[in-house]
Design an enzyme around this catalytic site. Structure first.
Site, short mmCIF file in Angstrom:
data_model
loop_
_atom_site.label_atom_id
_atom_site.label_comp_id
_atom_site.label_asym_id
_atom_site.label_seq_id
_atom_site.Cartn_x
_atom_site.Cartn_y
_atom_site.Cartn_z
N LEU A 41 -2.15 79.22 40.77
CA LEU A 41 -1.96 80.06 39.81
C LEU A 41 -0.96 79.78 38.90
O LEU A 41 0.39 79.80 39.18
CB LEU A 41 -1.88 81.59 40.06
N ILE A 90 0.16 83.20 48.56
CA ILE A 90 1.59 82.47 49.10
C ILE A 90 2.48 82.82 47.91
O ILE A 90 2.31 82.44 46.41
CB ILE A 90 1.39 81.05 49.07
N GLY A 143 2.69 84.18 39.37
CA GLY A 143 1.93 82.98 39.71
C GLY A 143 2.53 82.27 41.22
O GLY A 143 3.84 82.36 41.59
N SER A 144 1.53 81.61 41.69
CA SER A 144 1.58 80.98 42.91
C SER A 144 0.39 80.42 43.49
O SER A 144 -0.25 79.79 42.80
CB SER A 144 2.37 81.65 44.11
N THR A 145 0.17 80.69 45.05
CA THR A 145 -1.03 80.03 45.37
C THR A 145 -1.83 80.83 46.06
O THR A 145 -1.51 81.78 46.90
CB THR A 145 -0.55 78.86 46.47
#
Length: 222
Positions: free
Chosen positions: A92, A152, A182-184
């Site tokens: 993301l 995550i 945002g991340s995963t």
């Protein structure tokens, strides 16, 4: 529409942005004031929560997050599912919707929070080292584990806020929570239940709508 479940965070963002921009303007720093407003506006966009229309057909699994498919790989063993497991990982960015959704019909069997670091999501080590929340999804009837969703945290995304709790049964595409900034997000499925992986790495997907995998069997994720 902004995410109701993260109202406190985005109200704090709006107020902070307004105060900083006003302070910069009073000091005559007009460019700084404008940059603060623009940056605050970009971050505010991550809190948007558009309605989604999950596919009606059976035997499909949808993406848990908006973003880009950064990896598709098979693990030889995944403890909650047992045996070979397919993982579809979505990155993301700051421009994506950050509300995450359940990829298939099922009951939340368990929720596990794992403390960790806050390495940049662009660093491959972040997947193993960063703080994460793992949700195991089971079939409501057979109680067999059919999917795992792992959210995550990243360098700036230090909060994963869930809107669900253990024992809840959700329809495909319903909201699970939000990853701030945002991340995963990863979706794990038993490899034996996967009929076809319909996405490729670098594809763009939308949470709750984009089909990522076709599955087989009545007791599988769908």
């Amino acid at each position: 529409m902004l995410c109701a479940g993260a109202r406190r965070e985005w109200i704090t963002l709006v107020v902070t942005t307004a105060l900083l921009a006003a302070g910069a303007a009073v000091l005559g720093w007009w460019w700084a004031s404008l940059m603060i407003v623009v940056l605050g506006g970009v971050v505010l966009l991550t809190f948007r929560d558009p309605n989604r229309n999950p596919p009606s057909q059976r035997g499909v699994v949808v993406s848990a997050a908006d973003g880009r498919v950064s990896s598709i790989h098979v693990l030889e063993d995944c403890a909650p599912l047992g045996g070979r497991t397919l993982c579809v990982r979505v990155f993301l960015s700051l421009l994506n919707v950050h509300v995450v959704r359940i990829p298939c019909y099922g009951r939340i069997a368990s929720i596990e929070h794992r403390p960790g670091r806050y390495v940049s999501a662009l660093n491959p080590a972040s997947v193993e080292e960063n703080e994460s929340v793992t949700l195991v999804i089971e079939h409501p009837t057979s109680q067999a584990s059919v999917a795992v969703v792992r959210l995550i945290a990243g360098q700036f995304a230090r909060t994963v806020r869930l809107f669900v709790q253990e024992g809840q049964t959700l329809q495909r595409g319903q909201r699970l929570g939000i990853i701030l900034l945002g991340s995963t997000a990863e979706v794990y499925l038993p490899d034996a239940a996967v009929a076809d992986c319909v996405v490729s790495e670098q594809d763009r997907v939308r949470a709750g709508e984009s089909v990522i995998v076709g599955v087989r069997g009545e007791g599988s994720a769908s």
